[in-house]
Design a protein around this motif. Structure first.
Motif, PDB file in Angstrom:
ATOM      1  N   TYR A   1      -6.744  -2.970   5.719  1.00 63.35           N
ATOM      2  CA  TYR A   1      -7.013  -1.823   4.948  1.00 63.35           C
ATOM      3  C   TYR A   1      -8.640  -1.664   4.932  1.00 63.35           C
ATOM      4  CZ  TYR A   1      -8.329   2.080   1.851  1.00 63.35           C
ATOM      5  OH  TYR A   1      -8.663   3.212   1.256  1.00 63.35           O
TER       6      TYR A   1
ATOM      7  N   THR B   1      -0.381  -3.896   4.419  1.00 60.81           N
ATOM      8  CA  THR B   1      -1.434  -4.032   5.383  1.00 60.81           C
ATOM      9  C   THR B   1      -2.149  -5.090   5.252  1.00 60.81           C
ATOM     10  OG1 THR B   1      -3.182  -2.668   5.990  1.00 60.81           O
ATOM     11  CG2 THR B   1      -2.886  -2.769   3.746  1.00 60.81           C
TER      12      THR B   1
ATOM     13  N   ILE C   1       0.884  -1.353  -0.008  1.00 61.49           N
ATOM     14  CA  ILE C   1      -0.023  -0.093   0.093  1.00 61.49           C
ATOM     15  C   ILE C   1       1.007   1.132   0.097  1.00 61.49           C
ATOM     16  CG2 ILE C   1      -0.122   0.049   2.426  1.00 61.49           C
ATOM     17  CD1 ILE C   1      -3.154   0.967   2.041  1.00 61.49           C
TER      18      ILE C   1
ATOM     19  N   PHE D   1      -6.300   2.149   9.871  1.00 64.49           N
ATOM     20  CA  PHE D   1      -5.915   0.815   9.664  1.00 64.49           C
ATOM     21  C   PHE D   1      -4.257   0.918   9.824  1.00 64.49           C
ATOM     22  CE2 PHE D   1      -5.179   3.370   5.809  1.00 64.49           C
ATOM     23  CZ  PHE D   1      -4.074   3.207   5.413  1.00 64.49           C
TER      24      PHE D   1
ATOM     25  N   SER E   1      -7.736   7.572   9.612  1.00 61.50           N
ATOM     26  CA  SER E   1      -8.440   7.635   8.077  1.00 61.50           C
ATOM     27  C   SER E   1      -8.368   9.192   8.052  1.00 61.50           C
ATOM     28  CB  SER E   1      -9.635   7.216   8.312  1.00 61.50           C
ATOM     29  OG  SER E   1      -9.758   5.786   8.603  1.00 61.50           O
TER      30      SER E   1
ATOM     31  N   ALA F   1      -0.464  -0.529   9.431  1.00 64.55           N
ATOM     32  CA  ALA F   1       0.397  -0.975   8.170  1.00 64.55           C
ATOM     33  C   ALA F   1       1.909  -1.256   8.766  1.00 64.55           C
ATOM     34  CB  ALA F   1       0.548   0.476   7.530  1.00 64.55           C
TER      35      ALA F   1
END
Length: 442
Positions: free
Chosen positions: A408, A405, A391, A415, A433, A417
């Motif tokens: 996601y 991730t 990502i 999320f 977010s 990562a």
């Protein structure tokens, strides 16, 4: 204070009344300090650094630069931001000398002669709306709340609160009850309220102590007709001009009292409240020195915990806010569904030392090996050892982060990562977010 009175008398006795209309002789132009230039927003070199203005006249200016020396005889263009207008003034550097030497930087003082006469705008007679809203009692109450919150968040162990800054604030207020303070009651109260507001806003926004001090000094210079005001440690006379006058703050047991070093122009007219205000400002500078010392102690305590000796479940955490601020500490119970994250200054610390940060204020949470990191580290990318979907995240501030991730989702608070740098300081991160502009899946 006979010695101080003698120094002030000397300054006033040397007064020369210049003619404001005689621009042919640059020295005869009226020189105005920042306190007389309420219309001035900023002064800087065109395509160069910001300048610290000592005084300004129709024919020239005295300025200071940090780690940037102007060469005598050089021609420069000075940008003067006056309200919504910007003036560009070609100038010649007459002379330059070193005015202060510190381990971190050297300050140079220079005299500039303008190529053409500068018609100085008149300062407005009426005060700003924000000035009329200043209330000393309200600003003092807000500052006390900010100090109490800071004090509680800085507790390293289960001891009692330290009362950071309380003594110095009380000493500053006491000066207002002195004869000089009472004579300048209205103006003195307004300027004190302004300083209280500056400190409160700085603490509320997590501003670095040295930046709060800079903002305080700017405020004092706009109230008092001084050319130079610096903050130094009390007891230190290094680099202090022989013509300067020192105002010392309250000396707490921790030994971090501040000293205001002030240089007045010849012929300046001082009211008695000016001197009282400078003394009070030295006490308030001591508040910031105390806070700086407390934060240093907190950081040393946090980094003193060995990486591999954390209690079960605890992780080192760096919170990066949307506005760029950083908060370093420890976390044990993060769950994104709660919409917040708890940060402790030490593992298993008391509840009073816990800081709660809403995720809506967060850009990302970094779970790290070491809170200080390694500025000299060179990334080593290895995608073969990383599980999950590749990502690429672009944040709202333009920063781009690459990783993998496993969870996601466009919905929800964010999320997790994993960075691609296998040898980096970041173990894992949580991307909020609200901080994401867009994502790609290479």
């Amino acid at each position: 204070m006979p010695a101080l009175a003698s120094r002030i008398s000397h300054i006033i006795d040397d007064a020369v009344v210049p003619s404001p209309n005689s621009w042919d002789n640059r020295r005869s132009s009226v020189r105005r300090t920042l306190s007389e230039l309420s219309w001035l927003n900023q002064i800087r070199l065109k395509y160069g650094p910001a300048l610290s203005l000592l005084d300004l006249s129709a024919g020239g200016a005295q300025i200071e630069t940090t780690s940037y020396r102007l060469q005598p005889g050089a021609t420069v263009v000075v940008e003067i931001a006056a309200g919504s207008e910007t003036l560009f003034v070609p100038s010649r550097v007459l002379r330059t000398h070193v005015s202060e030497v510190l381990p971190s930087a050297t300050t140079y003082r220079a005299a500039l002669a303008f190529a053409r006469r500068l018609d100085l705008p008149q300062s407005p007679v009426t005060g700003k709306q924000s000035d009329r809203e200043l209330n000393l009692v309200h600003e003092h109450a807000k500052l006390n709340v900010a100090l109490r919150r800071l004090d509680e968040s800085m507790l390293l162990n289960g001891g009692t609160v330290t009362g950071v800054g309380r003594g110095a604030v009380a000493a500053a207020l006491a000066i207002m009850e002195s004869p000089a303070g009472r004579r300048g009651r209205t103006t003195f109260s307004r300027e004190m309220a302004r300083l209280f507001r500056t400190i409160t806003m700085g603490l509320s926004h997590g501003t670095a102590p040295h930046t709060i001090l800079d903002q305080m000094v700017e405020g004092v210079r706009r109230a008092v007709p001084a050319q130079v005001i610096r903050v130094a440690n009390q007891g230190s006379l290094v680099g202090i001009n022989s013509n300067a006058i020192c105002f010392d703050g309250l000396s707490p047991d921790v030994g971090c009292a501040a000293r205001l070093v002030v240089e007045f122009p010849r012929g300046c007219r001082l009211d008695s409240w000016h001197l009282a205000f400078l003394k009070a400002a030295a006490h308030l500078a001591t508040v910031i020195s105390e806070i700086d010392q407390m934060k240093g102690a907190r950081n040393r305590a946090a980094t003193a915990v060995p990486n591999r000796d954390l209690p079960l479940g605890w992780k080192r955490l760096v919170v990066r806010y949307l506005d760029g601020r950083l908060l370093k500490g420890f976390n044990v119970d993060f769950a994104a569904a709660k919409g917040l994250v708890h940060v402790w200054m030490v593992p298993n610390g008391p509840e009073a030392s816990r800081i709660t940060v809403p995720l809506r204020q967060v850009k990302a949470l970094f779970f790290v090996h070491d809170l200080e990191g390694d500025p000299g580290h060179r990334p080593s990318v290895d995608t073969s050892t990383r599980h999950g979907r590749r990502i690429e995240v672009t944040f709202v501030d333009g920063e781009v982060l690459e990783g993998t991730t496993l969870n996601y989702s466009r919905e929800g608070p964010g999320f997790f990562a994993t960075p691609l740098d296998v040898l980096g300081n970041n173990l894992r991160l949580f991307v909020a977010s609200g901080a994401v502009r867009h994502v790609k899946f290479p």
